[in-house]
Design a protein around this motif. Structure first.
Motif, PDB file in Angstrom:
ATOM      1  N   ALA A   1       0.850  -1.197   0.000  1.00 24.60           N
ATOM      2  CA  ALA A   1       0.000   0.000   0.000  1.00 24.60           C
ATOM      3  C   ALA A   1       0.880   1.239   0.000  1.00 24.60           C
ATOM      4  O   ALA A   1       1.981   1.230   0.551  1.00 24.60           O
ATOM      5  N   ASP A   2       0.414   2.281  -0.643  1.00 25.07           N
ATOM      6  CA  ASP A   2       1.162   3.532  -0.631  1.00 25.07           C
ATOM      7  C   ASP A   2       1.174   4.119   0.777  1.00 25.07           C
ATOM      8  O   ASP A   2       0.212   3.974   1.535  1.00 25.07           O
ATOM      9  N   GLU A   3       2.256   4.806   1.115  1.00 24.86           N
ATOM     10  CA  GLU A   3       2.334   5.436   2.429  1.00 24.86           C
ATOM     11  C   GLU A   3       1.376   6.611   2.549  1.00 24.86           C
ATOM     12  O   GLU A   3       0.878   6.909   3.628  1.00 24.86           O
ATOM     13  N   ALA A   4       1.140   7.296   1.439  1.00 21.43           N
ATOM     14  CA  ALA A   4       0.254   8.461   1.428  1.00 21.43           C
ATOM     15  C   ALA A   4      -0.250   8.645   0.009  1.00 21.43           C
ATOM     16  O   ALA A   4       0.278   8.069  -0.942  1.00 21.43           O
ATOM     17  N   ALA A   5      -1.293   9.445  -0.149  1.00 24.69           N
ATOM     18  CA  ALA A   5      -1.848   9.733  -1.469  1.00 24.69           C
ATOM     19  C   ALA A   5      -1.642  11.200  -1.803  1.00 24.69           C
ATOM     20  O   ALA A   5      -1.832  12.079  -0.944  1.00 24.69           O
ATOM     21  N   TRP A   6      -1.272  11.470  -3.056  1.00 27.86           N
ATOM     22  CA  TRP A   6      -1.258  12.844  -3.541  1.00 27.86           C
ATOM     23  C   TRP A   6      -2.700  13.312  -3.713  1.00 27.86           C
ATOM     24  O   TRP A   6      -3.540  12.580  -4.246  1.00 27.86           O
ATOM     25  N   VAL A   7      -3.004  14.499  -3.242  1.00 28.46           N
ATOM     26  CA  VAL A   7      -4.338  15.068  -3.373  1.00 28.46           C
ATOM     27  C   VAL A   7      -4.223  16.513  -3.846  1.00 28.46           C
ATOM     28  O   VAL A   7      -3.248  17.201  -3.549  1.00 28.46           O
ATOM     29  N   TYR A   8      -5.217  16.934  -4.600  1.00 23.96           N
ATOM     30  CA  TYR A   8      -5.252  18.327  -5.044  1.00 23.96           C
ATOM     31  C   TYR A   8      -6.581  18.949  -4.638  1.00 23.96           C
ATOM     32  O   TYR A   8      -7.588  18.247  -4.457  1.00 23.96           O
ATOM     33  N   ALA A   9      -6.574  20.269  -4.484  1.00 23.94           N
ATOM     34  CA  ALA A   9      -7.767  20.988  -4.043  1.00 23.94           C
ATOM     35  C   ALA A   9      -8.568  21.457  -5.246  1.00 23.94           C
ATOM     36  O   ALA A   9      -8.087  22.265  -6.046  1.00 23.94           O
ATOM     37  N   ALA A  10      -9.790  20.956  -5.369  1.00 22.91           N
ATOM     38  CA  ALA A  10     -10.679  21.345  -6.466  1.00 22.91           C
ATOM     39  C   ALA A  10     -11.616  22.446  -5.994  1.00 22.91           C
ATOM     40  O   ALA A  10     -12.259  22.319  -4.947  1.00 22.91           O
ATOM     41  N   GLY A  11     -11.674  23.514  -6.741  1.00 22.13           N
ATOM     42  CA  GLY A  11     -12.543  24.632  -6.403  1.00 22.13           C
ATOM     43  C   GLY A  11     -12.632  25.566  -7.591  1.00 22.13           C
ATOM     44  O   GLY A  11     -12.754  25.137  -8.724  1.00 22.13           O
ATOM     45  N   GLY A  12     -12.549  26.854  -7.311  1.00 27.68           N
ATOM     46  CA  GLY A  12     -12.589  27.828  -8.387  1.00 27.68           C
ATOM     47  C   GLY A  12     -13.906  27.866  -9.127  1.00 27.68           C
ATOM     48  O   GLY A  12     -13.950  28.201 -10.319  1.00 27.68           O
ATOM     49  N   TYR A  13     -15.004  27.529  -8.448  1.00 26.58           N
ATOM     50  CA  TYR A  13     -16.330  27.554  -9.067  1.00 26.58           C
ATOM     51  C   TYR A  13     -16.784  28.998  -9.278  1.00 26.58           C
ATOM     52  O   TYR A  13     -16.327  29.923  -8.607  1.00 26.58           O
ATOM     53  N   TYR A  14     -17.722  29.131 -10.196  1.00 29.58           N
ATOM     54  CA  TYR A  14     -18.365  30.435 -10.390  1.00 29.58           C
ATOM     55  C   TYR A  14     -19.392  30.638  -9.283  1.00 29.58           C
ATOM     56  O   TYR A  14     -20.069  29.697  -8.862  1.00 29.58           O
ATOM     57  N   TYR A  15     -19.483  31.867  -8.830  1.00 29.58           N
ATOM     58  CA  TYR A  15     -20.375  32.208  -7.733  1.00 29.58           C
ATOM     59  C   TYR A  15     -20.821  33.644  -7.946  1.00 29.58           C
ATOM     60  O   TYR A  15     -20.023  34.483  -8.377  1.00 29.58           O
ATOM     61  N   PRO A  16     -22.080  33.974  -7.678  1.00 31.42           N
ATOM     62  CA  PRO A  16     -22.527  35.361  -7.893  1.00 31.42           C
ATOM     63  C   PRO A  16     -21.632  36.369  -7.193  1.00 31.42           C
ATOM     64  O   PRO A  16     -21.388  36.273  -5.986  1.00 31.42           O
ATOM     65  N   GLY A  17     -21.118  37.333  -7.963  1.00 29.71           N
ATOM     66  CA  GLY A  17     -20.280  38.375  -7.402  1.00 29.71           C
ATOM     67  C   GLY A  17     -18.835  37.995  -7.162  1.00 29.71           C
ATOM     68  O   GLY A  17     -18.046  38.811  -6.667  1.00 29.71           O
ATOM     69  N   LYS A  18     -18.458  36.785  -7.519  1.00 28.47           N
ATOM     70  CA  LYS A  18     -17.086  36.336  -7.282  1.00 28.47           C
ATOM     71  C   LYS A  18     -16.164  36.881  -8.365  1.00 28.47           C
ATOM     72  O   LYS A  18     -16.329  36.577  -9.544  1.00 28.47           O
ATOM     73  N   ASP A  19     -15.150  37.658  -7.972  1.00 29.20           N
ATOM     74  CA  ASP A  19     -14.224  38.243  -8.936  1.00 29.20           C
ATOM     75  C   ASP A  19     -12.872  37.541  -8.845  1.00 29.20           C
ATOM     76  O   ASP A  19     -12.694  36.564  -8.101  1.00 29.20           O
ATOM     77  N   VAL A  20     -11.905  38.046  -9.612  1.00 32.12           N
ATOM     78  CA  VAL A  20     -10.582  37.427  -9.646  1.00 32.12           C
ATOM     79  C   VAL A  20      -9.922  37.467  -8.273  1.00 32.12           C
ATOM     80  O   VAL A  20      -9.276  36.500  -7.847  1.00 32.12           O
ATOM     81  N   GLU A  21     -10.089  38.573  -7.568  1.00 32.38           N
ATOM     82  CA  GLU A  21      -9.492  38.678  -6.238  1.00 32.38           C
ATOM     83  C   GLU A  21     -10.034  37.604  -5.302  1.00 32.38           C
ATOM     84  O   GLU A  21      -9.275  36.987  -4.532  1.00 32.38           O
ATOM     85  N   ALA A  22     -11.345  37.354  -5.358  1.00 32.96           N
ATOM     86  CA  ALA A  22     -11.943  36.323  -4.506  1.00 32.96           C
ATOM     87  C   ALA A  22     -11.449  34.934  -4.906  1.00 32.96           C
ATOM     88  O   ALA A  22     -11.247  34.067  -4.050  1.00 32.96           O
ATOM     89  N   LEU A  23     -11.242  34.711  -6.207  1.00 36.25           N
ATOM     90  CA  LEU A  23     -10.701  33.443  -6.672  1.00 36.25           C
ATOM     91  C   LEU A  23      -9.301  33.214  -6.103  1.00 36.25           C
ATOM     92  O   LEU A  23      -8.989  32.121  -5.606  1.00 36.25           O
ATOM     93  N   VAL A  24      -8.468  34.216  -6.158  1.00 33.09           N
ATOM     94  CA  VAL A  24      -7.104  34.091  -5.645  1.00 33.09           C
ATOM     95  C   VAL A  24      -7.111  33.853  -4.135  1.00 33.09           C
ATOM     96  O   VAL A  24      -6.343  33.020  -3.614  1.00 33.09           O
ATOM     97  N   GLU A  25      -7.989  34.536  -3.420  1.00 35.03           N
ATOM     98  CA  GLU A  25      -8.079  34.319  -1.972  1.00 35.03           C
ATOM     99  C   GLU A  25      -8.499  32.891  -1.652  1.00 35.03           C
ATOM    100  O   GLU A  25      -8.016  32.291  -0.682  1.00 35.03           O
ATOM    101  N   GLU A  26      -9.416  32.353  -2.462  1.00 33.07           N
ATOM    102  CA  GLU A  26      -9.820  30.961  -2.269  1.00 33.07           C
ATOM    103  C   GLU A  26      -8.618  30.030  -2.425  1.00 33.07           C
ATOM    104  O   GLU A  26      -8.395  29.127  -1.603  1.00 33.07           O
ATOM    105  N   MET A  27      -7.845  30.233  -3.482  1.00 26.68           N
ATOM    106  CA  MET A  27      -6.687  29.382  -3.717  1.00 26.68           C
ATOM    107  C   MET A  27      -5.637  29.537  -2.617  1.00 26.68           C
ATOM    108  O   MET A  27      -4.960  28.577  -2.241  1.00 26.68           O
ATOM    109  N   LYS A  28      -5.504  30.737  -2.059  1.00 22.15           N
ATOM    110  CA  LYS A  28      -4.604  30.944  -0.931  1.00 22.15           C
ATOM    111  C   LYS A  28      -5.004  30.085   0.255  1.00 22.15           C
ATOM    112  O   LYS A  28      -4.160  29.529   0.967  1.00 22.15           O
ATOM    113  N   ARG A  29      -6.313  29.975   0.477  1.00 26.52           N
ATOM    114  CA  ARG A  29      -6.783  29.158   1.598  1.00 26.52           C
ATOM    115  C   ARG A  29      -6.396  27.692   1.392  1.00 26.52           C
ATOM    116  O   ARG A  29      -6.018  27.004   2.348  1.00 26.52           O
ATOM    117  N   TYR A  30      -6.492  27.213   0.176  1.00 25.29           N
ATOM    118  CA  TYR A  30      -6.130  25.819  -0.094  1.00 25.29           C
ATOM    119  C   TYR A  30      -4.646  25.579   0.148  1.00 25.29           C
ATOM    120  O   TYR A  30      -4.257  24.555   0.728  1.00 25.29           O
TER     121      TYR A  30
END
Length: 392
Positions: A141-170
């Motif tokens: 068995a693998d010791e750990a799994a590589w995982v990536y954060a899926a997001g970046g969805y469209y949302y009412p009023g969501k601009d580029v700055e909000a997208l970047v802040e979301e990715m910062k959280r991940y």
């Protein structure tokens, strides 16, 4: 060995988010609890649910698949070594089902398959990843799994700055690779939509230090060939981790054309729900086993029994399991990735609660996650999900 009870429910996972093709304002999920007694005094309950993007299936479960599973006797449910025979139960659920038609039927069966594997591992007192490694990978068995954060969805009023802040959280949560949606500007000409998306992509790449291998983009099947090629030409210089589902998932010939023109990695497969559909993609989609990513989701495609057939088919066609990174962001696929040596797993840190994400006390460290040593899939260690499942 017998099925003592099966219960099902429907849970809303609605949200204001949207991708390039659908919104999630009415999204639901089926949940099931299957209690099994092994005849030796052990009684366990396995849990299952369907991944996001496909709706709950209470009718199919109640009318066809649960009654067939409830009718299974010892000869079907018990393997020769006394363990729970998930393959036999799966075959019983699919009795009198014609070939083809792998839509919502595959989702309903996948929900029950997940619960049966959870129960099977609990009966053996093992985590599912360990059971799978022991049965199918010589104990490795693998010791750990590589995982990536899926997001970046469209949302009412969501601009580029909000997208970047979301990715910062991940990134702050320990992920090193992120994924965002593109192609979702409604009613916009390709040229204008591409300009908008390039600005979004470049902003996220700046956050990632310009490293395109840490960013994947996802179209959710919205494009035709012209748009896919136009976006591909613009994306190619970024050398992204992958360009996901730019075309209708069943349009294999057009996928092959795109692969002739787009050299960096492509990813697709989350909306193919059987081994045979997956085989058609491999045969006719022009995908390249040295770079492209296959995202078949075991929870949506008849469960792990069928996924094992898909992996066998892939290996026969020269594909490594490491090219598989399942869609869905759930613990079931994570166990499969660790136990069977896949390339990694999706994760949803902020959306599709409570089903997205992993056990509460298993942090992501430098883009990888270690599995807890808990019997079954480990749903009981995911606090918000267990709060829903335990009511069954």
């Amino acid at each position: 060995m017998r099925i003592a009870s099966i219960r099902q429910g429907v849970v809303p996972i609605s949200s204001a988010i949207a991708n390039a093709y659908i919104d999630f304002s009415k999204m639901t999920a089926s949940v099931v609890a299957v209690t099994v007694e092994d005849g030796a005094g052990r009684r366990v309950t396995g849990y299952g649910f369907n991944s996001n993007g496909r709706y709950a299936q209470p009718g199919l479960l109640a009318e066809r698949f649960i009654p067939r599973l409830e009718a299974c006797d010892e000869t079907v449910l018990a393997a020769a070594d006394g363990t729970l025979n998930v393959h036999g139960a799966w075959a019983a659920m699919m009795r009198n089902e014609k070939p083809g038609g792998h839509g919502d039927r595959s989702v309903a069966v996948g929900v029950l398959d997940m619960a049966l594997w959870d129960a099977a591992a609990k009966l053996e007192g093992k985590p599912l990843w360990r059971l799978l490694a022991d049965r199918y990978r010589g104990g490795e068995a693998d010791e750990a799994a590589w995982v990536y954060a899926a997001g970046g969805y469209y949302y009412p009023g969501k601009d580029v700055e909000a997208l970047v802040e979301e990715m910062k959280r991940y990134l702050g949560l320990g992920y090193t690779t992120v994924k965002m949606k593109i192609g979702g500007a409604p009613g916009t000409a390709i040229r204008d939509a591409l300009k908008e998306d390039l600005a979004r992509i470049e902003a996220v790449l700046k956050l990632l230090g310009g490293d395109g291998s840490r960013l994947a983009v996802d179209v959710n099947g919205r494009f035709g060939l012209h748009a896919a090629l136009a976006y591909g030409a613009a994306l190619a210089p970024f050398n992204l981790r992958w360009y996901e589902e730019p075309l209708d998932p069943l349009d294999f010939a057009t996928h092959a054309t795109l692969a002739e023109h787009y050299a960096p990695p492509l990813a697709t497969g989350e909306n193919l729900f059987s081994m045979l559909d997956a085989r058609n993609l491999i045969r006719h989609g022009g995908l390249r086993p040295d770079r492209d990513i296959l995202q078949f989701d075991p929870a949506l495609s008849y469960g792990l029994v069928e996924y094992l057939r898909t992996l066998e088919m892939l290996q026969a066609h020269g594909w490594s399991p490491r090219r598989c990174v399942p869609h869905g962001g759930h613990q079931f696929a994570l166990n499969i990735a660790v136990g069977l040596g896949l390339g990694g797993n999706e994760s949803y840190p902020e959306v599709f609660a409570p089903f997205g994400g992993f056990a509460t006390d298993t942090p992501v460290v430098e883009g990888r996650i270690r599995m807890p040593d808990l019997p079954g899939i480990g749903f009981e260690a995911k606090n918000d999900l267990w709060a829903v499942l335990k009511d069954l």
